[in-house]
Design a protein around this motif. Structure first.
Motif, PDB file in Angstrom:
ATOM      1  N   LYS A  31       0.813  -1.222   0.000  1.00 34.44           N
ATOM      2  CA  LYS A  31       0.000   0.000   0.000  1.00 34.44           C
ATOM      3  C   LYS A  31       0.844   1.269   0.000  1.00 34.44           C
ATOM      4  CE  LYS A  31      -0.498  -0.457   5.038  1.00 34.44           C
ATOM      5  NZ  LYS A  31      -1.435  -0.643   6.160  1.00 34.44           N
ATOM      6  N   SER A  85      11.433   6.528   4.677  1.00 32.14           N
ATOM      7  CA  SER A  85       9.980   6.554   4.848  1.00 32.14           C
ATOM      8  C   SER A  85       9.631   6.088   6.253  1.00 32.14           C
ATOM      9  CB  SER A  85       9.303   5.635   3.821  1.00 32.14           C
ATOM     10  OG  SER A  85       9.468   4.275   4.200  1.00 32.14           O
ATOM     11  N   HIS A 126      10.092   2.709  -4.980  1.00 31.61           N
ATOM     12  CA  HIS A 126       9.688   2.641  -6.381  1.00 31.61           C
ATOM     13  C   HIS A 126       9.016   1.316  -6.742  1.00 31.61           C
ATOM     14  CE1 HIS A 126      11.342   6.414  -7.979  1.00 31.61           C
ATOM     15  NE2 HIS A 126      12.287   6.273  -7.061  1.00 31.61           N
ATOM     16  N   GLY A 127       8.856   0.440  -5.761  1.00 31.97           N
ATOM     17  CA  GLY A 127       8.171  -0.827  -6.010  1.00 31.97           C
ATOM     18  C   GLY A 127       9.015  -1.880  -6.674  1.00 31.97           C
ATOM     19  N   SER A 187       3.099   4.426  -1.263  1.00 40.46           N
ATOM     20  CA  SER A 187       3.115   5.319  -2.415  1.00 40.46           C
ATOM     21  C   SER A 187       4.212   6.360  -2.243  1.00 40.46           C
ATOM     22  CB  SER A 187       1.759   6.017  -2.587  1.00 40.46           C
ATOM     23  OG  SER A 187       1.451   6.796  -1.444  1.00 40.46           O
ATOM     24  N   LEU A 188       4.666   6.913  -3.367  1.00 44.33           N
ATOM     25  CA  LEU A 188       5.804   7.827  -3.352  1.00 44.33           C
ATOM     26  C   LEU A 188       5.557   9.097  -2.544  1.00 44.33           C
ATOM     27  CD1 LEU A 188       7.124   7.568  -7.012  1.00 44.33           C
ATOM     28  CD2 LEU A 188       8.453   7.137  -4.939  1.00 44.33           C
ATOM     29  N   ASP A 189       4.293   9.459  -2.349  1.00 43.25           N
ATOM     30  CA  ASP A 189       4.030  10.683  -1.579  1.00 43.25           C
ATOM     31  C   ASP A 189       4.335  10.519  -0.095  1.00 43.25           C
ATOM     32  OD1 ASP A 189       1.925   9.068  -0.812  1.00 43.25           O
ATOM     33  OD2 ASP A 189       0.348  10.416  -1.507  1.00 43.25           O
ATOM     34  N   LYS A 190       4.692   9.296   0.320  1.00 38.96           N
ATOM     35  CA  LYS A 190       5.047   9.052   1.722  1.00 38.96           C
ATOM     36  C   LYS A 190       6.560   9.068   1.953  1.00 38.96           C
ATOM     37  CE  LYS A 190       0.881   6.243   2.292  1.00 38.96           C
ATOM     38  NZ  LYS A 190       0.337   4.889   2.464  1.00 38.96           N
TER      39      LYS A 190
END
Length: 265
Positions: free
Chosen positions: A27, A43, A95-96, A29-32
């Protein structure tokens, strides 16, 4: 101190942290993402995983201190210290890209006596203790035996800051590309070292590294029969900011190319 028991408990804790990281990845995302510096990402996942590790390891060995990437604890122990990277390969994580790990090492009087690298997405736990074999999960592992550099697959990493030595590094890359089966860049030094220990890579080299990136994996390489040094050949690879690891013959061949090109200034 019962090192076997401490290692067992530490492995269980590392896997618990790894499970937390695996679930959060679903879950994330880059905004975190936060930035500690240029291209230096962190993060809440790194921070929370480190808190889990520091709290758990403090219960396992109360007299030990910590050298931890995210600074959860700056308490140094007089005799024992844990060296922790909660997510080695944070850029991959955010980046997953599924190559990242938890890395933990235990030192006694500045000598590493235990190492754990947990590659989260493959559920592979590499570990070793002083005087023992190296393992991947429950299987004994060894570095590749009697291999020439020309028959070897190597791993490296690229600096994400401090680019002053790029010219000499590019020269090293060129030499090793032309004299091996090739180079790979996975993005987690701890995983690279673990893969050297089990023979997936024959060698690994990189600079601009910290102790938490390499301490666990380098120790596992040594216990798996490999050799580890700095670019100059010294044994201060944990805090020397550079590392060359591999099966003994390949590591020596790599060093010869590196030392011809490396700018020590």
């Amino acid at each position: 101190m019962e090192l076997n028991k401490i290692q067992e408990q530490a492995i269980s804790l590392v896997k618990e942290a790894g499970n937390f990281i695996r679930k959060e990845a679903l879950k994330f995302s880059l905004d975190k993402v936060e930035k500690k510096g240029f291209n230096d990402l962190v993060s809440y996942v790194d921070k929370q995983a480190e808190i889990m590790l520091v709290e758990g390891l403090a219960n396992i060995l109360p007299e030990a201190g910590f050298i931890a990437e995210e600074g959860t604890s700056d308490k140094k122990g007089e005799k024992y210290n844990w060296i922790i990277d909660p997510v080695d390969g944070t850029t991959n994580f955010v980046h997953g890209l599924p190559v990242y790990s938890v890395s933990v090492a235990l030192q006694e009087n500045d000598e590493t006596i235990a190492g754990i690298v947990y590659e989260i997405n493959r559920d592979e736990c590499f570990h070793a203790i002083k005087g023992g074999e190296a393992f991947m999960n429950d299987e004994i592992i060894q570095v590749t035996q009697n291999t020439e550099l020309s028959e070897s697959l190597l791993a490296t990493g690229f600096p994400y800051y401090d680019f002053d030595k790029m010219e000499s590094y590019f020269a090293i890359l060129k030499d090793l590309m032309q004299n091996s089966h090739g180079l790979r860049r996975l993005g987690s030094a701890a995983v690279d070292l673990a893969y050297v220990a089990c023979g997936r890579f024959e060698g690994f080299f990189e600079y601009n590294l910290n102790a938490w990136d390499v301490a666990g994996g380098a120790f596992i390489v040594q216990q798996a029969g490999g050799k580890v040094s700095t670019f100059s050949g010294s044994s201060d690879f944990n805090f020397g900011r550079e590392i060359v690891a591999g099966s003994p013959k390949v590591q020596q061949e790599m060093l010869s190319y590196i030392q011809k090109r490396w700018d020590n200034k």
